[in-house]
Scaffold this motif. Structure first.
Motif: not given
Length: 191
Positions: A2-26
């Motif tokens: 479960q921890l490994e899966e949560r880590n993968k999900i967290s990384q996917k969210i960071h990679d997909n959502i984080g960059h899009v939102i931070s770039g869009s905000l700028m």
């Protein structure tokens, strides 16, 4: 796992959502500064941000769809695993059968079905002295029928403790009805 899966999900969210939102905000902050000075350039930044967000939204949907298991996988596989574990730990022979379009069962109904079967199997172990149990799920035209039936000693008088009361409450919460029969072994039927 479960921890490994949560880590993968967290990384996917960071990679997909984080960059899009931070770039869009700028981009939007830059457009805000430029709106009065150079409205054409500001409009281009805003349109670019819309395009990036639209692409990002599409990527997020794809990522979520690939990560989310189907309701069938969450339901049937989860119940098969529970039944197999129960059989191995209890030395009671358990048959698991299902029929009908099980893909029509919603996530919430799968949870109720899972919890009810788990409780019924616990009662078999505690009270029945059974050697065999049949767990069945049938999806019929207008309803789903779930049954846990054992070949144990039965119960001419049924005393509803917390377990059976819990089965009834969970079932009623989704519009279901429970039928309990202790005359020939013990069976718990949920419609």
């Amino acid at each position: 796992a479960q921890l490994e899966e949560r880590n993968k999900i967290s990384q996917k969210i960071h990679d997909n959502i984080g960059h899009v939102i931070s770039g869009s905000l700028m981009q939007l902050e830059a457009a805000k500064i430029l709106i009065d000075k150079n409205s054409e350039h500001a409009k281009k930044l805003i349109q670019n941000t819309i395009d990036v967000l639209r692409d990002g939204y599409g990527s997020i949907r794809i990522a979520l769809n690939t990560m989310k298991p189907t309701t069938e996988q969450m339901g049937i596989n989860r119940i098969k695993l529970m039944v197999d574990e129960f059989s191995a730990k209890s030395n009671i022979d358990v048959s698991f059968i299902y029929s009908g379009p099980i893909d029509k069962i919603t996530y919430f109904k799968w949870n109720v079905i899972f919890e009810n079967i788990k409780e019924a199997l616990t009662n078999v172990l505690k009270h029945s002295k059974a050697t065999k149990v049949t767990v069945s799920i049938k999806v019929l035209n207008k309803f789903i029928k779930t049954e846990v039936k054992d070949n144990g000693i039965g119960a001419p008088i049924i005393k509803k403790g917390l377990g059976l009361a819990g089965i009834e409450e969970r079932s009623e919460s989704i519009g279901g009805k429970v039928i309990i029969d202790g005359s020939n072994g013990f069976s718990v039927i949920v419609l």
